[in-house]
Design a protein around this motif. Structure first.
Motif, short mmCIF file in Angstrom:
data_model
loop_
_atom_site.label_atom_id
_atom_site.label_comp_id
_atom_site.label_asym_id
_atom_site.label_seq_id
_atom_site.Cartn_x
_atom_site.Cartn_y
_atom_site.Cartn_z
N THR A 719 42.72 -46.06 98.86
CA THR A 719 43.30 -47.25 98.22
C THR A 719 44.53 -46.85 97.42
O THR A 719 44.61 -45.73 96.88
CB THR A 719 42.29 -47.96 97.30
OG1 THR A 719 42.09 -47.17 96.12
CG2 THR A 719 40.98 -48.22 98.00
N LEU A 720 45.48 -47.79 97.38
CA LEU A 720 46.72 -47.61 96.62
C LEU A 720 47.05 -48.92 95.93
O LEU A 720 46.78 -50.00 96.48
CB LEU A 720 47.88 -47.25 97.55
CG LEU A 720 47.92 -45.84 98.15
CD1 LEU A 720 48.95 -45.79 99.27
CD2 LEU A 720 48.26 -44.82 97.08
N GLN A 721 47.65 -48.84 94.75
CA GLN A 721 48.10 -50.07 94.09
C GLN A 721 49.40 -50.58 94.70
O GLN A 721 49.71 -51.76 94.62
CB GLN A 721 48.27 -49.83 92.58
CG GLN A 721 46.98 -49.58 91.85
CD GLN A 721 47.17 -49.53 90.35
OE1 GLN A 721 47.82 -50.41 89.77
NE2 GLN A 721 46.61 -48.51 89.72
N THR A 722 50.16 -49.67 95.29
CA THR A 722 51.38 -50.05 96.01
C THR A 722 51.21 -49.63 97.47
O THR A 722 50.29 -48.88 97.81
CB THR A 722 52.60 -49.34 95.41
OG1 THR A 722 52.42 -47.92 95.53
CG2 THR A 722 52.77 -49.72 93.96
N GLY A 723 52.09 -50.08 98.32
CA GLY A 723 52.02 -49.69 99.72
C GLY A 723 52.41 -48.24 99.92
O GLY A 723 52.96 -47.58 99.02
N LEU A 724 52.14 -47.70 101.10
CA LEU A 724 52.49 -46.32 101.40
C LEU A 724 53.98 -46.08 101.27
O LEU A 724 54.41 -45.05 100.73
CB LEU A 724 52.04 -45.98 102.84
CG LEU A 724 50.54 -45.75 103.07
CD1 LEU A 724 50.25 -45.66 104.56
CD2 LEU A 724 50.10 -44.46 102.37
N ALA A 725 54.78 -47.02 101.74
CA ALA A 725 56.23 -46.83 101.70
C ALA A 725 56.72 -46.71 100.26
O ALA A 725 57.55 -45.83 99.93
CB ALA A 725 56.93 -48.01 102.40
N GLU A 726 56.21 -47.55 99.35
CA GLU A 726 56.64 -47.50 97.96
C GLU A 726 56.16 -46.22 97.28
O GLU A 726 56.89 -45.60 96.50
CB GLU A 726 56.13 -48.72 97.21
CG GLU A 726 56.64 -48.81 95.77
CD GLU A 726 56.18 -50.08 95.07
OE1 GLU A 726 56.22 -50.11 93.83
OE2 GLU A 726 55.79 -51.03 95.78
#
Length: 914
Positions: A719-726
């Motif tokens: 899980t991430l709070q932002t996307g992978l790109a960001e």
């Protein structure tokens, strides 16, 4: 005199006509000899007359032997299910066997060794051998060819009737015809042509038989049997017009065939328009394809005259696979594309595979002249007949169920007889059974388990609501809701007003296996304890719920009355049931979540994007690749991770969580390294939360493990709070790891982007917290719900959960209104948003307000929508014009949620926030 005899006996065979001529001449001479004035010139004495009489008796004796031999060979072939056309087209007896034996006894004074009468129980073939030995002694030179032909038939009868035996018989007939064919009389040549044509038809070689008859066109017109054969081959090749023309040329006084080919009789039964050209239909035979014992040798397409033969089998939930394929050379280029098209055939109504599996009965189709080609036939326009033959296995309750099937296609209409199809099924059943893996039981097997849940169980509630949606009367019926758990069918709900003793009097429930196999409704009209859930049911209906090619559950309904369900009702129910199959999948996940984590979940199934989100989660769960779930803190990422776990094969295995933002590096290292290096065959899921907070050393370790293939049995979810790109752009995630995880990434929107879920979440959270404290759940005032709906919720679902918990704690068993919310906000120094901006509103907020407040009829409720936005209705109307929003279009594409401000029953639950 000869002309007179031909007029008196127009349809008598040439041999009998010659006998009549001899007898007429003899009687005329005897009459003239008795007259004194002519006796000297005639000169016929008694000795000559006696010799003529003895010749006639010997001829009659030979004919009787031929008739009896034919009858006993025919009996032997019929008992073995062989020689259909040999019996039907070559046997031409004028009297019964009993009459022939009596007449034979009367001729014993002729001298010589005549065969003894059959002993009680003596095999027909043994009697035929004695008759043939006598025939060789009595038949004259003029009938030697007929004797040699019968030697071929006797040899064929003594064999097992394998293809090689039929081939040898054909070669023997060809040798008889041989170079001496020019010396044969028309009668002898017709005998051989009839014999060869019959063997061609015996092997299903209709075109070869037609070519042989065309080569002997003159004989065909002069011989009634050959004319019948030519007419038959024309009909079997689809030329009904030519067949009718040939039928018109037959003698109106022709005798009926004493042994019509059963294949033609069955064809007449299946195609009524051809009955005038074919033998009378026999009594319908069993076409189940499973009544004969298995043959020791596999029957091929050549054995039944097919252009295409394939054997299919599959297990529940799988696509059918071909065990064996034989195809004529001209059709081979189409085979791969045709096999690819079989994927949906079993679950598509009206297709033969579906009907075969639903009814466990043979499917036979004929393409008649002028009709469109058979749907999905490999041969296209060249296919004139198709057979799907089930291979049946013993199942529960003694019922035979489909384990595999044989697919046959023909370039003609000569479909094998029911007995022949049964032999074909028997020869392949053992092969299909042997192809199964250890422990596999096939489609028909039903492992039924009781698991009737409480009314609060999401699965039980789903089935109760489904029965209500169907509008089905259940006062005199019993229904069961079942879910699929591996190979088991688990009863989770039941209801109705009859068959209350079903637990004591159980049936075999094989109807569930058929429904799973065909993926369509299955109806039975009469009592069948092997099929029914209740042994006392008089009729029943089973509706499978199929979602993403998986049968997730069943609704079985049974009645004490016979014929209580109609096919058209089943078709109507199917549409409704299939539209709700996804909801059962969600209900199963919710029940699993309650069992594993102690509380229910809420899903807004009416939200515009829910179907797409559910599909993404299901497909991601079935994949073995790592999954990344991105979204703001508290939005529900961990709940989505659990959903992924449920949709995978690891739903029953442990789930571990590594919290990178709060756990020390040593603890994270132990949690992650232990699972990556574990060698034991342990299946588990590891959820790594806040991946961008994971130390770079461990990020590199994860990437290396993924590149090496990782450990089998370990499912990774991040899980991430932002996307992978960001995260990659910010530098908090290693580039190789980010690129490796790009394959599957799911996004969880913030709560303000899915405001329609807020009422349901609040209701279900209140129920959960109240139940935990042993108090009644709160009643919600609609204005209070509207206040919750328009808050910004920076903490997302977690913040909403915290507020509802405080309301239940501080105001137990009270109606929650705006006063309670204001009091709570003041106590914790929070400011409530009284209204959303109305000057330049967000289009999504207006749409969500309209969707959240839809009426039960599906129409918009602008007054309630304005209340949720904190506006007056006139303001909402003006903004709808500004935003060019048509409420009518909105309501037409949204499934209507239940209306009400106090409690939402449909799909109510609460996610535990991330």
């Amino acid at each position: 005199m000869n002309d007179v005899l031909e007029l008196l006996l127009p349809d008598v065979p040439e041999a009998r006509l010659a006998t009549a001529r001899r007898w007429t001449s003899f009687m005329r001479l005897v009459f003239d000899d008795a007259r004194a004035e002519r006796a000297d010139s005639v000169g016929v004495d008694r000795a000559s007359a006696a010799e003529v009489l003895r010749d006639h008796e010997r001829t009659t004796l030979s004919e009787l032997l031929f008739e009896l031999l034919a009858a006993h060979v025919s009996t032997h072939l019929e008992a073995g299910g062989r020689g259909d056309f040999v019996r039907g087209l070559l046997v031409d007896a004028e009297r019964s066997s009993h009459e022939s034996w009596i007449r034979l006894l009367e001729l014993r004074d002729c001298g010589g060794a005549l065969p003894a009468l059959p002993a009680p129980g003596e095999p027909a073939l043994d009697v035929a051998r004695r008759l043939f030995d006598a025939l060789e002694s009595y038949a004259g030179e003029s009938r030697s060819l007929e004797v040699q032909t019968w030697r071929v038939w006797l040899t064929l009868a003594e064999s097992e009737g394998a293809p090689k035996d039929v081939e040898e018989a054909d070669r023997a007939l060809a040798a008889l015809r041989g170079p001496a064919q020019d010396t044969f009389t028309p009668t002898e040549l017709a005998l051989l042509v009839r014999a060869s044509a019959a063997l061609h038809l015996e092997r299903g070689r209709v075109r070869a038989a037609a070519a042989l008859l065309a080569e002997n066109a003159e004989l065909v017109l002069a011989d009634e049997r050959l004319l019948e054969l030519r007419m038959t081959t024309s009909l079997l090749l689809g030329d009904a017009a030519e067949a009718r023309a040939l039928a018109a040329a037959r003698s109106p006084r022709r005798r009926a065939n004493p042994h019509p080919a059963r294949a033609l009789s069955e064809l007449a039964r299946r195609i009524p328009s051809w009955r005038e050209l074919l033998p009378p239909p026999d009594r319908p035979q069993d076409e189940s394809g499973g009544t004969r014992s298995a043959s020791t040798a596999l029957m091929t397409r050549a054995d039944v005259g097919a252009a295409f033969l394939a054997v299919f089998r599959t297990e529940s939930g799988d696509l059918p696979s071909a065990l064996h394929v034989e195809v004529s050379p001209g059709w081979g280029t189409r085979l791969d594309a045709w096999l690819d098209g079989r994927d949906g055939a079993c679950s598509t109504p009206t297709r033969p595979e579906h009907e075969l599996l639903k009814g466990a009965r043979t499917q036979i189709e004929h393409r008649l002249p002028g009709e469109a080609p058979l749907r999905d036939a490999l041969g296209g326009e060249e296919t004139r007949a198709r057979v799907l033959l089930p291979l049946l296995e013993e199942g529960g309750g003694g019922r035979r169920e489909v384990s595999a099937w044989v697919h046959l296609e023909f370039e003609h209409h000569l479909v094998p007889t029911s007995a022949r199809l049964a032999a074909l099924a028997g020869s392949w059943r053992r092969k299909a059974r042997g192809s199964r893996g250890e422990g596999e039981t096939g489609f028909g097997a039903v492992a039924l388990r009781d698991g009737v849940a409480s009314d609060s169980d999401p699965r039980a509630r789903f089935f109760a609501e489904l029965v209500e949606a169907l509008g089905m009367k259940v006062a005199k019926r019993r229904w069961w809701g079942l879910v699929s758990e591996g190979s088991e069918r688990v009863i989770v709900a039941t209801g109705g007003g009859t068959l209350d003793d079903w637990e004591e009097y159980r049936g075999g429930a094989r109807v569930l296996g058929r429904a799973a196999l065909s993926r369509g409704p299955v109806v039975f009209d009469a009592s069948d304890t092997a099929l029914s859930v209740s042994a006392r049911a008089g009729s029943g209906l089973c509706l499978p719920l199929v979602d993403l090619a998986e049968t997730v559950g069943f609704l079985a309904v049974e009645s004490e009355r016979r014929r209580d369900f109609r096919d058209r009702d089943a078709a109507r129910y199917r549409t409704i049931v299939q539209s709700r199959a996804e909801l059962l999948r969600i209900a199963r996940f919710r029940a699993w979540h309650v069992d594993r984590f102690g509380h229910d979940l809420h899903f807004d199934v009416n939200h515009e994007g829910f179907g797409r989100r559910a599909l993404d989660v299901t497909l991601a769960g079935r994949s073995v690749e790592p999954v990344v779930i991105s979204g703001p803190r508290g939005a529900g990422k961990e709940t989505l991770a659990r959903w992924l776990c449920f949709e995978s094969e690891l739903r029953g295995d442990p789930v571990h969580v590594a919290r990178c933002a709060v756990e020390p590096e040593d603890a994270l290292t132990e949690t992650i390294e232990t699972r990556l290096e574990r060698r034991a065959a342990v299946s588990e899921t590891l959820i790594v939360k806040d991946l961008d907070e994971l130390p770079r050393r461990l990020q590199a370790r994860l990437h290396a493990a993924l590149e090496q293939g990782g450990r089998s049995g370990l499912r990774l979810v991040f899980t991430l709070q932002t996307g992978l790109a960001e995260a990659l752009a910010r530098g908090s995630l290693l580039a190789p790891l980010a690129h490796r995880l790009e394959r599957i990434e799911l996004f969880v929107p913030a709560l303000t982007e899915r405001r329609a879920e807020i009422p349901g979440l609040a209701f279900s959270m209140g129920e959960r917290f109240a139940a935990a404290r042993g108090v009644s759940p709160p009643e919600w005032d609609d204005e209070a719900v509207a206040v919750l709906w328009r808050q910004p919720w920076p903490g997302n679902v977690r913040e909403l959960e915290s507020l509802v918990y405080k309301l239940v704690l501080l105001h137990p068993e009270r109606r929650v209104g705006t006063a309670e919310l204001q009091s709570l906000a003041g106590r914790f120094r929070a400011e409530l948003v009284r209204r959303l901006p109305s000057r330049h509103p967000e289009r999504a907020d207006v749409v969500d307000a309209l969707r959240t407040t839809l009426k039960q009829s599906g129409n918009v409720n602008k007054t309630r929508a304005a209340l949720y936005l904190g506006w007056d209705p006139d303001t909402l109307s003006a903004r709808l014009r500004d935003l060019d929003l048509d409420p009518g279009e909105l309501s037409s594409v949204v499934e209507t949620p239940r209306e009400g401000s106090t409690r939402k029953e449909q799909g109510s639950a609460s996610p535990k926030p991330d």
